[in-house]
Design an enzyme around this catalytic site. Structure first.
Site, short mmCIF file in Angstrom:
data_model
loop_
_atom_site.label_atom_id
_atom_site.label_comp_id
_atom_site.label_asym_id
_atom_site.label_seq_id
_atom_site.Cartn_x
_atom_site.Cartn_y
_atom_site.Cartn_z
N SER A 147 -44.86 40.58 37.04
CA SER A 147 -45.80 41.25 36.06
C SER A 147 -46.73 42.12 36.91
O SER A 147 -47.31 41.79 37.86
CB SER A 147 -46.14 40.46 35.21
N TYR A 160 -50.84 32.96 33.36
CA TYR A 160 -49.71 33.99 33.36
C TYR A 160 -49.81 35.02 34.67
O TYR A 160 -48.79 34.76 35.52
CB TYR A 160 -49.67 35.07 32.33
N1 LIG Z 1 -42.77 43.43 28.15
C1 LIG Z 1 -43.49 43.50 28.81
O1 LIG Z 1 -44.54 44.65 28.31
C2 LIG Z 1 -43.83 42.91 30.03
C3 LIG Z 1 -44.82 43.02 31.12
C4 LIG Z 1 -44.96 42.50 32.29
C5 LIG Z 1 -43.83 41.67 32.59
N2 LIG Z 1 -43.01 41.16 31.71
C6 LIG Z 1 -41.94 40.21 31.84
O2 LIG Z 1 -40.72 40.60 31.55
C7 LIG Z 1 -39.87 39.60 31.39
C8 LIG Z 1 -39.31 39.65 29.96
O3 LIG Z 1 -40.13 39.78 28.87
P1 LIG Z 1 -39.90 40.27 27.71
O4 LIG Z 1 -40.85 41.30 27.40
O5 LIG Z 1 -38.38 40.92 27.59
O6 LIG Z 1 -40.25 39.32 26.69
P2 LIG Z 1 -39.35 38.63 25.60
O7 LIG Z 1 -40.12 37.44 24.76
O8 LIG Z 1 -38.73 39.44 24.69
O9 LIG Z 1 -38.34 37.60 26.53
C9 LIG Z 1 -38.52 36.49 26.98
C10 LIG Z 1 -37.37 35.59 26.98
O10 LIG Z 1 -37.35 34.45 27.59
C11 LIG Z 1 -36.93 33.36 26.92
N3 LIG Z 1 -37.24 32.14 27.30
C12 LIG Z 1 -38.54 31.52 27.06
N4 LIG Z 1 -38.84 30.38 27.70
C13 LIG Z 1 -37.68 30.02 28.27
C14 LIG Z 1 -37.30 28.90 29.02
N5 LIG Z 1 -38.17 27.98 29.29
N6 LIG Z 1 -35.97 28.76 29.56
C15 LIG Z 1 -35.09 29.80 29.16
N7 LIG Z 1 -35.49 31.00 28.52
C16 LIG Z 1 -36.77 31.08 27.99
C17 LIG Z 1 -37.09 33.75 25.50
O11 LIG Z 1 -36.45 32.81 24.33
C18 LIG Z 1 -37.14 34.98 25.37
O12 LIG Z 1 -35.69 35.56 25.03
C19 LIG Z 1 -40.81 38.21 31.58
O13 LIG Z 1 -40.71 37.45 32.84
C20 LIG Z 1 -42.14 38.80 31.11
O14 LIG Z 1 -43.12 37.98 31.85
C21 LIG Z 1 -42.72 41.78 30.45
#
Ligand SMILES: NC(=O)c1ccc[n+]([C@@H]2O[C@H](COP(=O)([O-])OP(=O)(O)OC[C@H]3O[C@@H](n4cnc5c(N)ncnc54)[C@H](O)[C@@H]3O)[C@@H](O)[C@H]2O)c1
Length: 288
Positions: A147, A160
């Site tokens: 991130s 985080y």
């Molecule tokens: N969306 C953003 O703006 C953003 C920005 C920076 C980083 N990220 C990173 O991108 C990645 C995806 O995030 P996203 O935005 O798609 O979020 P999201 O919440 O849509 O997806 C996260 C997924 O991880 C799953 N999950 C959570 N805990 C789990 C566990 N213990 N075991 C297995 N699965 C688990 C959830 O069920 C969910 O489907 C993450 O690593 C997040 O930190 C996202």
């Protein structure tokens, strides 16, 4: 021929915004994919959405913080598709505990430990159990979703950010330890990306504030993240390893005053800025 033709991949967090887009992009590029998520129904929905390609994906329930479940997740890839070439460690806690990751003085040890367990211990288990299977096929590619919060201080989410900074370090260690044996390991650092979850948890004003700090005139989408993950997973990136790659609209590559300046009336910023703004055609960004 697709960029991932014949490859077998695991995407953790495959039911989520970025994960689901990555599953679709990988399948489109010819891979068979294990859609691994804590949310099995959501993972199955992603598989079903693949239509005639659904046979090249399988939904698996996994808690990435639980080692025995990660072992089983890897075994599913081997059993169903014959081996493993790509691991996308993408799952992170974005739920109730994440929303309690606020100020440091009120930090609950449970929030800290839970965040590390999912966001850092999870990918470590993923690497630990995927690498032997990749070595058996002569190598592979691991792409971790880190991130932008891993690279700069945040007003909230200290746990985080620390977990993702640890993931950057894990990325470099894996790349260093197994590079000579054909394993590449990179991380992407998304800036705010318009997943369904992000849209639900942020206001339009908050998203506009972010876009002011992007060098692009738009925010990121899950598909933009997926395109970079597919590239890193593919042989096109065969000379790229140990890298932390920002997929954030250039958010961290400019001077800190950039966002404020772009929001100013150029005449208030001074005569040089009025000239510069006219030259570069600065305009109000959009989050639509
Ligand atoms: N969306 C953003 O703006 C953003 C920005 C920076 C980083 N990220 C990173 O991108 C990645 C995806 O995030 P996203 O935005 O798609 O979020 P999201 O919440 O849509 O997806 C996260 C997924 O991880 C799953 N999950 C959570 N805990 C789990 C566990 N213990 N075991 C297995 N699965 C688990 C959830 O069920 C969910 O489907 C993450 O690593 C997040 O930190 C996202």
């Amino acid at each position: 021929m697709g960029k991932l033709e014949g490859k077998v991949a695991i995407v953790t967090g495959g039911a989520g915004g970025i994960g689901a887009a990555t599953v679709r992009a990988m399948v489109h590029e010819g891979a068979s994919v294990v859609v691994a998520d804590y949310n099995l129904a959501g993972a199955q929905d992603v598989v079903d959405s693949l239509g005639s390609d659904a046979g090249r994906a399988i939904a698996v329930r996994v808690d990435v913080g639980e080692e025995t479940q990660v072992v089983e997740m890897v075994e599913v890839a081997v059993r169903e598709f014959g081996g493993l070439d790509v691991l996308h460690n993408n799952a992170a806690d974005t739920g109730e505990v994440y929303r309690r990751d606020l100020g440091l003085l009120s930090m609950d040890a449970e929030v800290w430990d839970h965040t590390m367990r999912i966001n850092l211990r999870g990918p470590m288990f993923g690497c630990k159990h995927a690498i032997p299977r990749m070595l058996a096929r002569g190598g592979g590619s691991i792409v971790n979703t880190s991130s932008a919060s891993s690279l700069s201080g945040e007003l909230v989410m200290a746990a985080y950010g620390a977990s993702k900074a640890g993931l950057n370090s894990l990325t470099r260690s894996v790349a260093t330890q197994f590079g000579k044996r054909g394993i590449r390991c990179n991380a992407v650092t998304p800036g705010m990306t318009l997943t369904p979850g992000a849209m639900e948890n942020t206001t339009a004003e908050f998203r506009e504030m972010y876009v002011r700090h992007f060098l692009t005139p738009y925010a990121g989408t899950p598909e933009m993240q997926a395109d970079v993950v597919v590239f890193l997973a593919s042989d096109e990136a065969r000379f790229v390893t140990g890298q932390i790659i920002a997929v954030d609209g250039g958010m961290l590559s400019h001077v800190p005053k950039y966002g404020d300046l772009m929001a100013m009336d150029p005449t208030e910023a001074g005569p040089n800025y009025a000239h510069l703004f006219a030259e570069i055609g600065a305009s109000t960004p959009s989050t639509d």
